[in-house]
Design a protein around this motif. Structure first.
Motif, PDB file in Angstrom:
ATOM      1  N   LYS A 187      26.488 -20.999   7.491  1.00 37.71           N
ATOM      2  CA  LYS A 187      25.276 -20.338   8.219  1.00 37.71           C
ATOM      3  C   LYS A 187      23.924 -21.166   8.444  1.00 37.71           C
ATOM      4  O   LYS A 187      23.855 -22.056   7.781  1.00 37.71           O
ATOM      5  CB  LYS A 187      24.811 -19.043   7.339  1.00 37.71           C
ATOM      6  CG  LYS A 187      24.244 -19.553   6.087  1.00 37.71           C
ATOM      7  CD  LYS A 187      23.687 -18.089   5.172  1.00 37.71           C
ATOM      8  CE  LYS A 187      23.128 -18.739   3.735  1.00 37.71           C
ATOM      9  NZ  LYS A 187      22.834 -17.590   3.065  1.00 37.71           N
TER      10      LYS A 187
ATOM     11  N   PRO B 121      19.720 -21.310  10.147  1.00 38.25           N
ATOM     12  CA  PRO B 121      18.487 -20.478  10.608  1.00 38.25           C
ATOM     13  C   PRO B 121      18.741 -19.827  11.931  1.00 38.25           C
ATOM     14  O   PRO B 121      19.018 -20.461  12.842  1.00 38.25           O
ATOM     15  CB  PRO B 121      17.425 -21.622  10.368  1.00 38.25           C
ATOM     16  CG  PRO B 121      18.051 -22.367   9.150  1.00 38.25           C
ATOM     17  CD  PRO B 121      19.374 -22.337   9.716  1.00 38.25           C
TER      18      PRO B 121
ATOM     19  N   TRP C   7      10.375 -16.107   4.812  1.00 37.11           N
ATOM     20  CA  TRP C   7      11.853 -16.138   4.607  1.00 37.11           C
ATOM     21  C   TRP C   7      12.276 -16.443   5.996  1.00 37.11           C
ATOM     22  O   TRP C   7      11.681 -16.095   7.192  1.00 37.11           O
ATOM     23  CB  TRP C   7      12.237 -14.723   3.996  1.00 37.11           C
ATOM     24  CG  TRP C   7      11.786 -13.575   5.123  1.00 37.11           C
ATOM     25  CD1 TRP C   7      10.543 -13.008   5.102  1.00 37.11           C
ATOM     26  CD2 TRP C   7      12.631 -12.844   6.274  1.00 37.11           C
ATOM     27  NE1 TRP C   7      10.639 -11.758   6.088  1.00 37.11           N
ATOM     28  CE2 TRP C   7      11.789 -11.926   6.732  1.00 37.11           C
ATOM     29  CE3 TRP C   7      14.070 -13.178   6.607  1.00 37.11           C
ATOM     30  CZ2 TRP C   7      12.443 -11.160   7.808  1.00 37.11           C
ATOM     31  CZ3 TRP C   7      14.529 -12.352   7.721  1.00 37.11           C
ATOM     32  CH2 TRP C   7      13.717 -11.428   8.450  1.00 37.11           C
ATOM     33  N   GLN C   8      13.409 -16.664   6.231  1.00 40.00           N
ATOM     34  CA  GLN C   8      14.188 -16.915   7.316  1.00 40.00           C
ATOM     35  C   GLN C   8      15.655 -16.222   7.738  1.00 40.00           C
ATOM     36  O   GLN C   8      16.567 -16.317   6.806  1.00 40.00           O
ATOM     37  CB  GLN C   8      14.504 -18.562   7.254  1.00 40.00           C
ATOM     38  CG  GLN C   8      15.218 -19.039   8.507  1.00 40.00           C
ATOM     39  CD  GLN C   8      14.426 -19.141   9.616  1.00 40.00           C
ATOM     40  OE1 GLN C   8      13.117 -20.030   9.673  1.00 40.00           O
ATOM     41  NE2 GLN C   8      14.660 -18.458  10.884  1.00 40.00           N
ATOM     42  N   PRO C   9      15.593 -15.632   8.776  1.00 44.16           N
ATOM     43  CA  PRO C   9      16.822 -14.784   9.215  1.00 44.16           C
ATOM     44  C   PRO C   9      17.851 -16.005   9.395  1.00 44.16           C
ATOM     45  O   PRO C   9      17.551 -17.271   9.771  1.00 44.16           O
ATOM     46  CB  PRO C   9      16.718 -14.003  10.252  1.00 44.16           C
ATOM     47  CG  PRO C   9      15.416 -14.505  10.784  1.00 44.16           C
ATOM     48  CD  PRO C   9      14.438 -15.372   9.816  1.00 44.16           C
ATOM     49  N   TYR C  10      19.394 -15.702   9.058  1.00 41.28           N
ATOM     50  CA  TYR C  10      20.328 -16.653   9.356  1.00 41.28           C
ATOM     51  C   TYR C  10      21.236 -16.149  10.427  1.00 41.28           C
ATOM     52  O   TYR C  10      21.207 -14.819  10.864  1.00 41.28           O
ATOM     53  CB  TYR C  10      21.006 -16.847   8.143  1.00 41.28           C
ATOM     54  CG  TYR C  10      20.299 -17.843   7.316  1.00 41.28           C
ATOM     55  CD1 TYR C  10      20.330 -19.241   7.006  1.00 41.28           C
ATOM     56  CD2 TYR C  10      19.481 -17.129   6.450  1.00 41.28           C
ATOM     57  CE1 TYR C  10      19.741 -20.030   6.381  1.00 41.28           C
ATOM     58  CE2 TYR C  10      18.787 -18.184   5.349  1.00 41.28           C
ATOM     59  CZ  TYR C  10      18.773 -19.313   5.239  1.00 41.28           C
ATOM     60  OH  TYR C  10      18.279 -20.173   4.459  1.00 41.28           O
TER      61      TYR C  10
ATOM     62  N   GLY D  69      19.353 -12.932   3.185  1.00 41.27           N
ATOM     63  CA  GLY D  69      20.264 -14.138   3.616  1.00 41.27           C
ATOM     64  C   GLY D  69      21.692 -13.800   3.410  1.00 41.27           C
ATOM     65  O   GLY D  69      22.548 -14.499   3.928  1.00 41.27           O
TER      66      GLY D  69
ATOM     67  N   SER E 107      23.732 -11.379   8.833  1.00 37.30           N
ATOM     68  CA  SER E 107      22.692 -11.519  10.207  1.00 37.30           C
ATOM     69  C   SER E 107      22.179 -10.292  10.670  1.00 37.30           C
ATOM     70  O   SER E 107      22.816  -9.203  10.398  1.00 37.30           O
ATOM     71  CB  SER E 107      23.782 -12.132  11.270  1.00 37.30           C
ATOM     72  OG  SER E 107      24.549 -11.442  11.654  1.00 37.30           O
TER      73      SER E 107
END
Length: 572
Positions: A468, A470, A492-495, A559, A562
């Motif tokens: 996965k 970012p 935070w960071q979506p993947y 995480g 998606s």
């Protein structure tokens, strides 16, 4: 002056992977990963490229034509029955994945998706004493045409005769039940093919196998992580032999092909004993058969593995600890309702507790639980079984599904008279479940006094932890999806899904998305006053209950999956 350098290819990488890397259609690392996946999954490199969505079959064909200067042919214009096959036998054509188009003197015109395969060229030249000339076609169209033009089944079965796979043995309850016909079938190569499909399905973590006959094609598909994937296209002429074998091991009537049938079979796979549920359905071109894998080990994962948030888990555990009342699990087919119910039953299954279940059919054998299968032909439906349960001194009752007013009335009366009742309904979310019971004809005061908690759920594919990456999503897209402004704080960071040899299209496994709604006093008052679904949903929100979309967005925050997947499974 800046010169563009060609990628440095690892030693041993040749053929099509080398061509696609040098043409700039994929990186060296991508090619290496796809080659590894193809070896592990025992598939063609082209199939791995298409499956991982790196290139389409058309894009690959165009790249090959441009790089090698070969002619291109659209196989949509050809029918399998009209293609000449002289000069190359059908078994060799299918093994080498080529299609003979025309033979002129010493030259044999062949359709292929991979003209870089020198071994194929040499084998054809040696076996036919002709000079092969390539025409490039799309891989998927070629595979369909080869399957449709399959010759005698004996040719194809010869190709799978020596396939090696882990052995599995049939576990029968009656040692004398094997007939002479069954013994004859046992030695046939078609049986080895069926066993290979079952073993492959288990290794790929599939939940179902689909054997589907069509007018010109017979295909086998697996459902992996909720997605159907085409695995094989055996010759159409073996459909009856394969159906007969499946019916034999699942104790179904071989002669009956006009009506649907249901059966079961248990197989030993290594140290694991796995049940398979078999369903046959007469279709226009033969019997479609679906085999569901009922792996009891999946029910022993525990509640923590199902994906409940801490507050949701606490609410559910509090409800199942109550001595009486009704707990409902809702969602579409394939949303994991059965796993949730069996997990609860596993927690409740203690020596001092009498548990009875009625299902259609019972999917997993639970020791210590009295399980009953619905048999409508014999007059044993959900309502009849429930009436019998109440004379059997039960503590906990599980009803596979509430389908009608009679079953709902008996289940609610049981919940009101000292029994804990667990059941399922097919509704979109928790608030609409209460309205569904009302529409069935259940009195509002009975609903308010008996229902303790409703869980709505979906299954979302989990991102592969190995590949996965970012996802660069603008804040506007996150707000539109349902995130609050406070959540979009940059911490935070979506993947996004990528795809590698360890997963399927960037996903591996699934996690639950839940709306766990306790029936509070405020919601009871809304029910008694015959309020709307919107009124119930607004009160649930005030009580701190997350809807399915909000619950799914938490999985994105963590995480685990998606945003694209959450939007797909919660798009009501």
């Amino acid at each position: 002056m800046i010169t563009q350098t060609k990628p440095i290819l690892p030693h041993g990488m040749g053929g099509l992977p080398r061509l696609l890397v040098q043409a700039g259609h994929m990186s060296v690392e991508q090619a290496r990963t796809l080659l590894q996946r193809a070896r592990e999954q025992r598939m063609d490199f082209m199939a791995a490229v298409i499956e991982q969505k790196v290139l389409t079959a058309t894009e690959m064909a165009q790249a090959i034509v441009k790089a090698l200067g070969l002619p291109y042919l659209n196989l949509d214009e050809y029918a399998a029955s009209s293609l000449p096959v002289e000069g190359l036998d059908s078994l060799t054509a299918r093994k080498l994945q080529v299609m003979a188009l025309e033979c002129k003197g010493k030259r044999l015109l062949l359709a292929t998706a991979d003209p870089t395969n020198k071994e194929t060229y040499d084998r054809i030249k040696a076996s036919t004493q002709l000079i092969p000339e390539w025409v490039v076609v799309e891989y998927d169209k070629l595979m369909r045409l080869l399957a449709a033009s399959a010759g005698p089944a004996s040719d194809w079965l010869e190709a799978v005769q020596d396939v090696d796979f882990g052995m599995i043995t049939l576990d029968t309850n009656d040692a004398n039940s094997a007939t002479e016909t069954e013994q004859d079938i046992e030695d046939a190569p078609v049986v080895r093919f069926l066993k290979k499909m079952l073993v492959d399905a288990i290794n790929m973590r599939a939940s179902d196998l689909h054997f589907e006959p069509y007018e010109h094609v017979y295909r086998v598909r697996f459902r992996v992580d909720g997605q159907l994937r085409e695995i094989q296209q055996p010759p159409l002429v073996i459909k009856d032999r394969l159906a007969a074998r499946i019916k034999v091991i699942s104790r179904l009537d071989i002669a009956e092909k006009r009506v649907p049938q249901d059966g079961r079979v248990k197989l030993q796979f290594g140290t694991r004993s796995i049940d398979f549920r078999v369903s046959t359905l007469p279709t226009l071109h033969g019997e479609k058969i679906v085999i569901r894998i009922l792996d009891a080990s999946a029910m022993k994962l525990g509640m923590d593995a199902l994906g409940y948030e801490p507050i949701e888990k606490e609410r559910l555990l509090h409800a199942i600890a109550r001595p009486y009342g009704m707990i409902l699990v809702t969602g579409p087919t394939g949303s994991g309702k059965t796993v949730s119910l069996y997990t609860c039953l596993g927690l409740l299954n203690q020596p001092g507790v009498n548990i009875a279940t009625v299902e259609d059919p019972a999917e997993i054998n639970l020791p210590g639980v009295n399980q009953v299968n619905v048999n409508e032909k014999a007059g044993l439906g959900f309502a009849e079984a429930l009436r019998a349960f109440l004379r059997q001194d039960p503590d906990i009752i599980m009803v596979g599904e509430i389908r009608d007013l009679e079953t709902a009335d008996i289940a609610i009366k049981a919940a009101q008279t000292g029994h804990l009742v667990l059941s399922t309904l097919h509704t979109n979310d928790a608030p609409s479940t209460l309205m569904r019971l009302t529409n069935m004809g259940v009195a509002p005061f009975n609903i308010a006094s008996s229902v303790l908690l409703i869980t709505a759920q979906r299954l979302a594919r989990q991102l592969c932890a190995q590949c996965k990456q970012p996802a660069l999503l603008p804040p506007e897209a996150l707000l539109e999806a349902g995130f609050s402004a406070d959540q979009i704080d940059g911490t935070w960071q979506p993947y996004r899904a990528v795809g590698c040899s360890a997963c399927s299209g960037g996903y591996r496994g699934r996690t639950g998305i839940y709306q766990v709604m306790p029936i509070t006093e405020a919601i009871q008052q809304i029910i008694l006053h015959q309020g709307s679904v919107m009124d119930i949903a607004q009160q649930a929100k005030r009580d701190g209950v997350l809807n399915l979309r909000q619950s799914g967005l938490l999985k994105v925050l963590q995480g685990l999956t998606s945003l694209e997947e959450v939007l797909a499974v919660t798009n009501e």
